[in-house]
Structures are given as C-alpha cells and as structure tokens.
Design an enzyme around this catalytic site. Structure first.
Site, PDB file in Angstrom:
ATOM      1  N   HIS A 128       4.282   4.522  12.709  1.00  0.00           N
ATOM      2  CA  HIS A 128       4.260   6.119  12.514  1.00  0.00           C
ATOM      3  C   HIS A 128       3.560   6.778  13.622  1.00  0.00           C
ATOM      4  CE1 HIS A 128       6.841   6.260   9.030  1.00  0.00           C
ATOM      5  NE2 HIS A 128       6.067   5.840   8.128  1.00  0.00           N
ATOM      6  N   HIS A 164       3.688  -0.927   9.422  1.00  0.00           N
ATOM      7  CA  HIS A 164       4.577   0.162   9.004  1.00  0.00           C
ATOM      8  C   HIS A 164       4.089   1.594   9.165  1.00  0.00           C
ATOM      9  CE1 HIS A 164       7.366   2.595   6.167  1.00  0.00           C
ATOM     10  NE2 HIS A 164       6.403   3.181   6.218  1.00  0.00           N
ATOM     11  N   GLU A 165       2.633   1.556   8.785  1.00  0.00           N
ATOM     12  CA  GLU A 165       1.883   2.874   9.272  1.00  0.00           C
ATOM     13  C   GLU A 165       1.579   3.196  10.485  1.00  0.00           C
ATOM     14  OE1 GLU A 165       1.422   5.364   7.049  1.00  0.00           O
ATOM     15  OE2 GLU A 165       2.094   4.516   5.572  1.00  0.00           O
TER      16      GLU A 165
END
Length: 213
Positions: free
Chosen positions: A28, A24-25
């Site tokens: 980004h 998820h990170e």
C-alpha cells in the site's frame, strides 16, 4: 499436520503469516508513493522490514490463537498511513493503492506455490519436507488474506476499491459504513457466514494457481 503440536504449527506458519501481512501493508505504501503520497515514507513505514509493520495483537497473538484453536486464520499489521489528498487523482488512485495489498498476496501465493512445487519434487530429504509444509501454509495464508481483503466492506481494501469505482453520491453512502466495518466482519466470523462467502473465491484462486503452475 493435524497431529502436530502447537510448537510445530507455529514454526511452520510464523514466517508465511509475518510476510503475508507485512508485505501487504508495505505494498500500500509503495503504491501510494507512486501516485504522489509520501506519508508512509516520511513516517518510516515504507519498508519491507516486518518489524516496522508488526502489531503485537493483530500480527502475532490473534493469528497464533486462531491457529491453535483451529479457527479462521485472521490477523492484521499496523496500517500504512495514506493521505488521499496527496494523490494525483485521489478517487481514481485510491483504487490502485487499495488493490496493491491483495495483489501482493496473490504474488506471494504464486511464489510459495512455486517453492512447494520445487520442495515436493525434490528427492533430497532433510529440510525439504518442512519446507513443503511451510510453502503450503504460505499459499493458504496469502489466498485467504487476498480474498478477505477484497470483500467490499470498508475499511477493507475491497471496500475502498468499491468506493473508488462508484459515482460520488453512492461512494459517500458506502463510506459511511466504515466505522461499522470491523463490527460487520466480526459478526460474519462469529456466525461462520464469512467462511461460506469466501470459500468459492478461495477455491477459484486455488484453481487459478493450479492452472498457472
């Protein structure tokens, strides 16, 4: 699975939790680089290596405690640094940078669901049963994290998406909530209102996955 001991539960959930939070990170960071911000890359955070994103408290201790206590599965990784000033069109591009995290969770949920379909349909024994449990855990974790992060509360991704969509005056007003965002989230968790808010969207996502597969 209710009768399993805590070692078995952690063994089943560890890998799905680790990848759900860290990918998820990383998503980004990759999205930010695509739109012109190389901050994460320069700081060595543009990586799918979980070790670079692990937060001892948020990635390991909090999810483990939540799992053992049977509460709301909650956790986080070290946020990937993004400097909006480096984006080509900061207000517009931040929408896509923010959306990349939940989108990665949806893709991972689909991948885990495919793995579950394969392992549950396999006639061979051995590792297939624990693999199917791990796949189910992967679907659950990624769906919950996606829905949670899409809540329109800054600094969650949904809050940043909302700020990108609103006209400047309204966006500035919403952005002032950010210092209190985590307090709001904790209150929602403690009062169990968060589960009530999220459940319809979680069920909707499960329905989508069932339809897709």
């Amino acid at each position: 699975m209710e009768d399993w001991n805590w070692i078995q539960k952690i063994a089943i959930y560890a890998l799905p939790v680790l990848f759900a939070i860290t990918v998820h990170e990383a998503a980004h960071g990759y999205a930010a680089r695509y739109f012109g911000d190389r901050t994460a890359e320069m700081l060595g955070r543009l990586s799918l290596n979980p070790i670079r994103h692990i937060d001892l408290f948020g990635t390991i201790l909090v999810p483990a405690l939540a799992l053992l206590l049977g509460g709301f599965l909650f956790g986080w990784a070290k946020p990937v640094p993004v400097d909006p000033r480096n984006l080509k069109q900061p207000k517009r591009d931040m929408l896509w940078v923010a959306a990349a995290g939940p989108a990665s969770n949806l893709l991972m949920a689909i991948a885990w669901a495919l793995l579950f379909k394969f392992s549950a349909g396999s006639e061979s024994g051995g590792l297939m049963e624990p693999l199917s449990y791990m796949a189910l855990a992967g679907v659950q974790i990624n769906v919950v994290l996606m829905v949670l992060n899409l809540l329109p509360i800054p600094p969650l991704d949904g809050g940043r998406i909302l700020i990108s969509l609103l006209p400047v005056p309204a966006a500035q007003a919403v952005s002032r909530i950010e210092p209190f965002g985590m307090i709001i989230l904790i209150v929602l968790i403690v009062t169990q209102a968060l589960s009530v808010i999220m459940l319809p969207f979680i069920e909707l996502t499960y329905s989508f996955l069932r339809f897709l597969l």
